[in-house]
Design a protein around this motif. Structure first.
Motif, PDB file in Angstrom:
ATOM      1  N   ILE A 193      -1.542   0.828 -10.100  1.00 48.63           N
ATOM      2  CA  ILE A 193      -2.014   0.748  -8.604  1.00 48.63           C
ATOM      3  C   ILE A 193      -3.609   0.636  -8.991  1.00 48.63           C
ATOM      4  O   ILE A 193      -3.992   1.354  -9.865  1.00 48.63           O
ATOM      5  N   GLU A 194      -4.280   0.413  -7.956  1.00 46.47           N
ATOM      6  CA  GLU A 194      -5.623   0.668  -7.850  1.00 46.47           C
ATOM      7  C   GLU A 194      -6.041   1.214  -6.512  1.00 46.47           C
ATOM      8  O   GLU A 194      -5.437   1.175  -5.395  1.00 46.47           O
ATOM      9  N   PRO A 195      -7.142   2.079  -6.342  1.00 45.37           N
ATOM     10  CA  PRO A 195      -7.267   2.920  -5.486  1.00 45.37           C
ATOM     11  C   PRO A 195      -7.748   2.045  -3.878  1.00 45.37           C
ATOM     12  O   PRO A 195      -8.379   1.075  -4.241  1.00 45.37           O
ATOM     13  N   ASP A 196      -7.193   2.207  -2.666  1.00 49.88           N
ATOM     14  CA  ASP A 196      -7.701   1.526  -1.743  1.00 49.88           C
ATOM     15  C   ASP A 196      -8.962   2.074  -1.284  1.00 49.88           C
ATOM     16  O   ASP A 196      -9.073   3.266  -0.678  1.00 49.88           O
TER      17      ASP A 196
ATOM     18  N   LEU B 156      -0.506  10.465 -11.245  1.00 45.97           N
ATOM     19  CA  LEU B 156      -1.267   9.301 -11.782  1.00 45.97           C
ATOM     20  C   LEU B 156      -1.853   9.563 -12.936  1.00 45.97           C
ATOM     21  O   LEU B 156      -2.224  10.655 -13.383  1.00 45.97           O
TER      22      LEU B 156
ATOM     23  N   ARG C 204      -6.669   0.825 -13.944  1.00 43.77           N
ATOM     24  CA  ARG C 204      -5.523   1.003 -13.152  1.00 43.77           C
ATOM     25  C   ARG C 204      -4.873   2.650 -13.315  1.00 43.77           C
ATOM     26  O   ARG C 204      -5.442   3.257 -14.144  1.00 43.77           O
TER      27      ARG C 204
ATOM     28  N   TRP D 232      -4.689   6.440  -0.854  1.00 41.97           N
ATOM     29  CA  TRP D 232      -3.945   5.438  -0.682  1.00 41.97           C
ATOM     30  C   TRP D 232      -4.238   4.509  -1.991  1.00 41.97           C
ATOM     31  O   TRP D 232      -5.341   4.287  -2.418  1.00 41.97           O
ATOM     32  N   GLY D 233      -3.366   3.753  -2.507  1.00 44.27           N
ATOM     33  CA  GLY D 233      -3.375   2.632  -3.366  1.00 44.27           C
ATOM     34  C   GLY D 233      -2.811   1.449  -2.979  1.00 44.27           C
ATOM     35  O   GLY D 233      -1.867   1.304  -2.158  1.00 44.27           O
TER      36      GLY D 233
ATOM     37  N   LYS E 144       0.818  -1.279  -0.066  1.00 42.58           N
ATOM     38  CA  LYS E 144       0.069   0.146   0.079  1.00 42.58           C
ATOM     39  C   LYS E 144       0.746   1.351  -0.006  1.00 42.58           C
ATOM     40  O   LYS E 144       1.843   1.559   0.760  1.00 42.58           O
TER      41      LYS E 144
END
Length: 242
Positions: A124-127, A98, A112, A133-134, A90
């Motif tokens: 990454i993908e969003p958390d 981005l 992504r 955070w991703g 993370k």
């Protein structure tokens, strides 16, 4: 080549007992890979193999010097695994640049965000549990990235990331990633291409700078490879002399 040879020396260190058990050591030394004899048990053939041999000799001499001097190795490998992001890590992308994209894989499409780090290519993908955070869904070294335009779609790029190989003669190793990336518009697509090309060049330049420091060269980083060529020429001359 520098990193591949170091990786190979760490995976298969030289052992005297291994040489003594091999019957090929009783024959005159071979100079061609067609003989089937391992590279470490024969003479080099061609400029590439002479360069490989020079690099390996440098690693052996360096390791001996550090051991006799009771100095810990801090420069090698050039890329420290503990400093790299890993899958499912993370990260806080609040201050990251981005670029949203759609990754077209063989059997699926994934939405992504592309992050171009100093050393890594990151998707990454969003958390969903933490804002800004991703979660890392894919990562690889920037130095291995190749980018090509899509001839039919100005919003898309074909990105290939090659897998580092330990054997320089292996040319058929499948890439880590070979996919089509589609961006929101052609401007973002061109921006991504420029950033990827610059990131790849920057990553390789950083590696050359580290190699120059290891070789104790105080000139420009590009002279590091020239120094390796000089080592190769010297090794070749010595072989002819003896």
């Amino acid at each position: 080549m520098f990193e591949d040879e170091y990786r190979q020396t760490q995976l298969n260190p030289l052992r005297i007992e291994h040489f003594l058990k091999d019957s090929c050591m009783l024959f005159p030394p071979s100079t061609t890979p067609l003989s089937g004899v391992e590279f470490i048990k024969r003479l080099p053939s061609g400029d590439i193999e002479r360069a490989r041999r020079s690099i390996r000799v440098f690693f052996l001499v360096r390791a001996l010097f550090l051991e006799l001097s009771s100095i810990a190795e801090t420069e090698l490998p050039l890329t420290k695994p503990e400093n790299l992001l890993k899958l499912n890590d993370k990260i806080d992308f609040h201050n990251c640049d981005l670029i949203a994209c759609t990754v077209h894989m063989t059997e699926r499409k994934d939405r992504r965000f592309l992050v171009i780090d100093q050393m890594q290519f990151i998707l990454i993908e969003p958390d969903s549990t933490k804002i800004s955070w991703g979660i890392v869904k894919f990562c690889a070294l920037m130095q291995d990235v190749e980018v090509a335009n899509d001839k039919e779609d100005s919003r898309s790029l074909h990105i290939t990331i090659h897998k580092p190989v330990a054997n320089i003669y292996v040319k058929t190793s499948p890439p880590i990633l070979n996919a089509k990336f589609t961006f929101d518009d052609h401007i973002r697509c061109m921006t991504a291409k420029q950033n990827l090309n610059k990131g790849r060049q920057r990553a390789r330049q950083m590696k050359l700078s580290k190699i120059a420091a290891i070789l104790e060269i105080e000139t420009a980083p590009t002279n590091a490879m020239n120094h390796l060529k000089l080592l190769t020429t010297t090794t070749s001359y010595t072989q002819h002399q003896f």
